[in-house]
Design a protein around this motif. Structure first.
Motif, PDB file in Angstrom:
ATOM      1  N   ALA A  30      24.507  33.191  37.680  1.00  0.00           N
ATOM      2  CA  ALA A  30      25.902  33.582  37.486  1.00  0.00           C
ATOM      3  C   ALA A  30      26.705  32.454  36.851  1.00  0.00           C
ATOM      4  CB  ALA A  30      26.528  33.986  38.819  1.00  0.00           C
ATOM      5  N   VAL A  31      26.465  31.218  37.294  1.00  0.00           N
ATOM      6  CA  VAL A  31      27.167  30.068  36.711  1.00  0.00           C
ATOM      7  C   VAL A  31      26.829  29.941  35.233  1.00  0.00           C
ATOM      8  CG1 VAL A  31      27.272  27.548  36.697  1.00  0.00           C
ATOM      9  CG2 VAL A  31      27.426  28.777  38.863  1.00  0.00           C
ATOM     10  N   ARG A  83      25.678  32.333  33.232  1.00  0.00           N
ATOM     11  CA  ARG A  83      26.132  33.518  32.496  1.00  0.00           C
ATOM     12  C   ARG A  83      27.623  33.465  32.197  1.00  0.00           C
ATOM     13  NH1 ARG A  83      24.565  36.774  35.952  1.00  0.00           N
ATOM     14  NH2 ARG A  83      26.516  37.151  37.061  1.00  0.00           N
ATOM     15  N   GLU A  84      28.406  32.976  33.146  1.00  0.00           N
ATOM     16  CA  GLU A  84      29.859  32.959  32.983  1.00  0.00           C
ATOM     17  C   GLU A  84      30.354  31.732  32.229  1.00  0.00           C
ATOM     18  OE1 GLU A  84      31.705  35.379  33.543  1.00  0.00           O
ATOM     19  OE2 GLU A  84      30.319  36.659  34.655  1.00  0.00           O
ATOM     20  N   GLY A  85      29.473  30.801  31.942  1.00  0.00           N
ATOM     21  CA  GLY A  85      29.856  29.656  31.131  1.00  0.00           C
ATOM     22  C   GLY A  85      30.846  28.720  31.783  1.00  0.00           C
ATOM     23  N   VAL A  86      30.759  28.553  33.112  1.00  0.00           N
ATOM     24  CA  VAL A  86      31.692  27.669  33.804  1.00  0.00           C
ATOM     25  C   VAL A  86      31.081  26.296  34.071  1.00  0.00           C
ATOM     26  CG1 VAL A  86      32.869  29.592  34.896  1.00  0.00           C
ATOM     27  CG2 VAL A  86      30.964  28.508  36.082  1.00  0.00           C
ATOM     28  N   GLU A  87      29.895  26.046  33.535  1.00  0.00           N
ATOM     29  CA  GLU A  87      29.228  24.762  33.731  1.00  0.00           C
ATOM     30  C   GLU A  87      29.668  23.772  32.664  1.00  0.00           C
ATOM     31  OE1 GLU A  87      28.115  22.588  35.525  1.00  0.00           O
ATOM     32  OE2 GLU A  87      26.075  23.186  36.018  1.00  0.00           O
ATOM     33  N   ASP A  88      29.886  22.525  33.062  1.00  0.00           N
ATOM     34  CA  ASP A  88      30.292  21.482  32.120  1.00  0.00           C
ATOM     35  C   ASP A  88      29.183  20.461  31.881  1.00  0.00           C
ATOM     36  OD1 ASP A  88      32.933  22.392  31.664  1.00  0.00           O
ATOM     37  OD2 ASP A  88      33.502  21.616  33.614  1.00  0.00           O
ATOM     38  N   THR A  89      28.632  19.953  32.961  1.00  0.00           N
ATOM     39  CA  THR A  89      27.716  18.814  32.833  1.00  0.00           C
ATOM     40  C   THR A  89      26.350  19.054  33.457  1.00  0.00           C
ATOM     41  OG1 THR A  89      28.458  17.847  34.918  1.00  0.00           O
ATOM     42  CG2 THR A  89      29.698  17.254  32.940  1.00  0.00           C
ATOM     43  N   GLY A  90      26.142  20.164  34.113  1.00  0.00           N
ATOM     44  CA  GLY A  90      24.897  20.388  34.836  1.00  0.00           C
ATOM     45  C   GLY A  90      25.010  20.063  36.310  1.00  0.00           C
ATOM     46  N   ALA A  91      26.088  19.362  36.696  1.00  0.00           N
ATOM     47  CA  ALA A  91      26.245  18.954  38.095  1.00  0.00           C
ATOM     48  C   ALA A  91      26.450  20.157  39.013  1.00  0.00           C
ATOM     49  CB  ALA A  91      27.416  17.987  38.233  1.00  0.00           C
ATOM     50  N   GLU A  94      31.817  22.421  46.214  1.00  0.00           N
ATOM     51  CA  GLU A  94      33.066  23.157  46.408  1.00  0.00           C
ATOM     52  C   GLU A  94      33.655  23.601  45.075  1.00  0.00           C
ATOM     53  OE1 GLU A  94      36.033  24.886  48.770  1.00  0.00           O
ATOM     54  OE2 GLU A  94      34.076  24.035  49.269  1.00  0.00           O
ATOM     55  N   LEU A  95      33.246  22.955  44.002  1.00  0.00           N
ATOM     56  CA  LEU A  95      33.720  23.335  42.675  1.00  0.00           C
ATOM     57  C   LEU A  95      33.348  24.771  42.338  1.00  0.00           C
ATOM     58  CD1 LEU A  95      35.077  22.433  40.036  1.00  0.00           C
ATOM     59  CD2 LEU A  95      32.839  21.615  39.258  1.00  0.00           C
ATOM     60  N   LEU A  96      32.251  25.268  42.901  1.00  0.00           N
ATOM     61  CA  LEU A  96      31.844  26.642  42.627  1.00  0.00           C
ATOM     62  C   LEU A  96      32.903  27.623  43.112  1.00  0.00           C
ATOM     63  CD1 LEU A  96      29.792  28.718  41.670  1.00  0.00           C
ATOM     64  CD2 LEU A  96      28.668  28.550  43.895  1.00  0.00           C
ATOM     65  N   ARG A  97      33.444  27.401  44.297  1.00  0.00           N
ATOM     66  CA  ARG A  97      34.510  28.282  44.804  1.00  0.00           C
ATOM     67  C   ARG A  97      35.760  28.182  43.926  1.00  0.00           C
ATOM     68  NH1 ARG A  97      33.810  30.184  50.072  1.00  0.00           N
ATOM     69  NH2 ARG A  97      32.099  29.232  51.247  1.00  0.00           N
ATOM     70  N   ILE A  98      36.081  26.957  43.519  1.00  0.00           N
ATOM     71  CA  ILE A  98      37.277  26.763  42.677  1.00  0.00           C
ATOM     72  C   ILE A  98      37.111  27.460  41.336  1.00  0.00           C
ATOM     73  CG2 ILE A  98      38.668  25.031  41.486  1.00  0.00           C
ATOM     74  CD1 ILE A  98      38.020  23.119  43.788  1.00  0.00           C
ATOM     75  N   LYS A  99      35.932  27.326  40.741  1.00  0.00           N
ATOM     76  CA  LYS A  99      35.677  27.967  39.450  1.00  0.00           C
ATOM     77  C   LYS A  99      35.762  29.488  39.549  1.00  0.00           C
ATOM     78  CE  LYS A  99      34.095  24.519  36.643  1.00  0.00           C
ATOM     79  NZ  LYS A  99      34.428  24.316  35.218  1.00  0.00           N
ATOM     80  N   GLY A 135      40.489  35.337  34.022  1.00  0.00           N
ATOM     81  CA  GLY A 135      39.680  36.511  34.314  1.00  0.00           C
ATOM     82  C   GLY A 135      38.782  36.272  35.506  1.00  0.00           C
ATOM     83  N   TYR A 136      38.741  37.244  36.432  1.00  0.00           N
ATOM     84  CA  TYR A 136      37.924  37.081  37.630  1.00  0.00           C
ATOM     85  C   TYR A 136      36.444  37.160  37.270  1.00  0.00           C
ATOM     86  CZ  TYR A 136      35.897  37.868  42.189  1.00  0.00           C
ATOM     87  OH  TYR A 136      35.127  37.784  43.320  1.00  0.00           O
ATOM     88  N   ARG A 137      35.682  36.188  37.747  1.00  0.00           N
ATOM     89  CA  ARG A 137      34.274  36.112  37.372  1.00  0.00           C
ATOM     90  C   ARG A 137      33.344  36.689  38.431  1.00  0.00           C
ATOM     91  NH1 ARG A 137      36.454  30.910  35.799  1.00  0.00           N
ATOM     92  NH2 ARG A 137      36.467  30.683  33.542  1.00  0.00           N
ATOM     93  N   GLY A 138      33.714  36.579  39.698  1.00  0.00           N
ATOM     94  CA  GLY A 138      32.842  37.109  40.753  1.00  0.00           C
ATOM     95  C   GLY A 138      31.537  36.344  40.879  1.00  0.00           C
ATOM     96  N   ILE A 139      31.556  35.050  40.594  1.00  0.00           N
ATOM     97  CA  ILE A 139      30.326  34.257  40.637  1.00  0.00           C
ATOM     98  C   ILE A 139      29.766  34.188  42.046  1.00  0.00           C
ATOM     99  CG2 ILE A 139      29.326  31.976  40.214  1.00  0.00           C
ATOM    100  CD1 ILE A 139      31.665  31.516  38.263  1.00  0.00           C
ATOM    101  N   TYR A 140      30.636  33.860  42.977  1.00  0.00           N
ATOM    102  CA  TYR A 140      30.174  33.588  44.342  1.00  0.00           C
ATOM    103  C   TYR A 140      30.198  34.847  45.203  1.00  0.00           C
ATOM    104  CZ  TYR A 140      30.531  31.947  49.161  1.00  0.00           C
ATOM    105  OH  TYR A 140      30.351  31.776  50.498  1.00  0.00           O
ATOM    106  N   ASN A 141      31.355  35.466  45.335  1.00  0.00           N
ATOM    107  CA  ASN A 141      31.522  36.557  46.282  1.00  0.00           C
ATOM    108  C   ASN A 141      30.765  37.816  45.876  1.00  0.00           C
ATOM    109  OD1 ASN A 141      32.894  37.637  48.719  1.00  0.00           O
ATOM    110  ND2 ASN A 141      33.860  38.994  47.231  1.00  0.00           N
ATOM    111  N   ASP A 142      30.879  38.216  44.619  1.00  0.00           N
ATOM    112  CA  ASP A 142      30.254  39.464  44.193  1.00  0.00           C
ATOM    113  C   ASP A 142      28.747  39.443  44.336  1.00  0.00           C
ATOM    114  OD1 ASP A 142      32.673  40.518  43.678  1.00  0.00           O
ATOM    115  OD2 ASP A 142      32.447  40.673  41.506  1.00  0.00           O
ATOM    116  N   GLN A 143      28.127  38.323  43.978  1.00  0.00           N
ATOM    117  CA  GLN A 143      26.674  38.230  44.070  1.00  0.00           C
ATOM    118  C   GLN A 143      26.194  38.464  45.502  1.00  0.00           C
ATOM    119  OE1 GLN A 143      24.506  37.872  41.512  1.00  0.00           O
ATOM    120  NE2 GLN A 143      26.290  38.019  40.197  1.00  0.00           N
TER     121      GLN A 143
END
Length: 208
Positions: free
Chosen positions: A28-29, A31-39, A64-69, A135-143
């Protein structure tokens, strides 16, 4: 009869479930393109299964960045802390920023000062625009809510039925009907696992 929370089948389910969570969140991370550095992707890890008297649990670790993203709205009621912003700027690399606040053209101070100035510029911007909508991504909760947890519940229902039938047979000495879910999930695999376990136990007692 082994308590259900001590069952190796249940532990295997939990291990498999957490590995599926790890893969799904990483996908999901990406696919949604919210990754910057691989961290962020590297921070997602399936945890180990732990158990005690009457309970068993498993967990997944992630930044915790995953929830923020994944938030649709970010609200800053006060100035965001500077340290995380400086760390982020440093990971990005100052060359990715068009300019350093307070300097014109290609003129730049030292790397450390550049990082701090860029971070402060972002900090002031966030303070000036406290509500950030995206735009809502649903990375964490939807999965978890829509896909992984419902499937896990189905697997657990099948496992509980097989476990109950096994306990009935060991207690009363004859078979009973197992009402497995009609969906093609893990029923056959669960039954095979229990059959294999029963065979091992029988051989163990025979050896004694």
């Amino acid at each position: 009869m082994t308590d259900f929370e001590d069952s190796p089948i249940l532990q295997k389910f939990l291990n498999d479930f957490m590995l599926r969570v790890e893969r799904a969140l990483k996908d999901a991370v990406a696919r949604e393109g919210v990754e910057d550095t691989g961290a962020l992707i590297d921070s997602i890890r399936a945890g180990t299964v732990t158990k005690g008297k009457g309970w068993i649990s498993a967990h997944a670790d992630f930044s915790e960045l995953l929830r923020i993203k994944d938030m649709k709205v970010l609200n800053y009621g006060s100035v965001p802390p500077i340290r995380p912003l400086m760390d982020w700027v440093e990971r990005q690399g100052i060359q990715r920023f068009a300019y350093v606040p307070g300097y014109k053209g290609n003129s730049r101070p030292t790397e450390v000062e550049s990082i701090e100035r860029i971070a402060k510029g972002i900090q002031y911007y966030l303070r000036a625009t406290p509500n950030i909508r995206r735009g809502y991504r649903g990375i964490y909760n939807d999965q978890l809510r829509l896909f992984l947890i419902p499937q896990f519940y189905e697997d657990m229902r099948a496992a509980a039925n097989v476990y109950a039938a096994q306990a009935f047979r060991e207690t009363f000495g004859f078979e009973t009907t197992i009402n497995l879910p009609t969906e093609n999930i893990n029923a056959s695999r669960i039954q095979s696992a229990w059959n294999g376990r029963t065979t091992k136990l029988a051989r163990k007692h025979a050896d004694k």
